[in-house]
Design a protein around this motif. Structure first.
Motif, short mmCIF file in Angstrom:
data_model
loop_
_atom_site.label_atom_id
_atom_site.label_comp_id
_atom_site.label_asym_id
_atom_site.label_seq_id
_atom_site.Cartn_x
_atom_site.Cartn_y
_atom_site.Cartn_z
N LEU A 18 0.83 -1.20 0.00
CA LEU A 18 0.00 0.00 0.00
C LEU A 18 0.86 1.25 0.00
O LEU A 18 0.61 2.19 -0.76
N ALA A 19 1.89 1.27 0.84
CA ALA A 19 2.80 2.43 0.88
C ALA A 19 3.42 2.66 -0.50
O ALA A 19 3.49 3.80 -0.97
N THR A 20 3.83 1.59 -1.15
CA THR A 20 4.40 1.71 -2.49
C THR A 20 3.35 2.22 -3.48
O THR A 20 3.63 3.11 -4.30
N SER A 25 6.76 6.89 1.72
CA SER A 25 7.65 6.01 2.47
C SER A 25 6.79 5.19 3.43
O SER A 25 5.69 5.60 3.81
N TYR A 26 7.32 4.05 3.83
CA TYR A 26 6.58 3.18 4.74
C TYR A 26 6.24 3.91 6.04
O TYR A 26 5.10 3.87 6.51
N ASP A 27 7.21 4.64 6.61
CA ASP A 27 6.98 5.34 7.88
C ASP A 27 5.89 6.39 7.75
O ASP A 27 5.02 6.51 8.62
N ARG A 28 5.92 7.16 6.68
CA ARG A 28 4.91 8.21 6.47
C ARG A 28 3.54 7.58 6.25
O ARG A 28 2.54 8.02 6.80
N ALA A 29 3.47 6.52 5.48
CA ALA A 29 2.21 5.83 5.23
C ALA A 29 1.63 5.29 6.53
O ALA A 29 0.42 5.36 6.75
N MET A 30 2.49 4.75 7.42
CA MET A 30 2.01 4.20 8.68
C MET A 30 1.38 5.28 9.56
O MET A 30 0.41 5.02 10.28
N LYS A 31 1.89 6.50 9.48
CA LYS A 31 1.28 7.60 10.24
C LYS A 31 -0.14 7.88 9.74
O LYS A 31 -1.06 8.07 10.54
#
Length: 85
Positions: A18-20, A25-31
């Protein structure tokens, strides 16, 4: 909006994919996912798969309808050309 659109069009997917897909970035997407989860817009299952809730499906439909009703009606002026002498 990108998260909602990707999940609506492609269905549940793992957090990394999903982040891709949304170009973060993975970290930003997780937020963003944590924020959406706290508002019950998405569900992240025990395997890390993210899916929309019914509430977010309705949000997607409302946003698309708004864009169709208002944004598609916008008319932009033609590019102004300067007179050359």
């Amino acid at each position: 909006m990108r998260i909602i659109t990707v999940l609506h069009e492609q269905g549940p997917m793992n957090r990394t994919n999903l982040a891709t897909a949304i170009g973060l970035s993975y970290d930003r997407a997780m937020k963003y996912l944590a924020w959406m989860s706290s508002r019950e817009l998405i569900i992240i299952d025990d395997n890390g798969y993210v899916r929309l809730t019914r509430k977010d499906e309705e949000t997607y439909t409302t946003l698309v309808q708004w864009v169709i009703n208002y944004v598609s009606r916008l008319r932009f002026p033609r590019r102004l050309t300067r007179n050359r002498r």
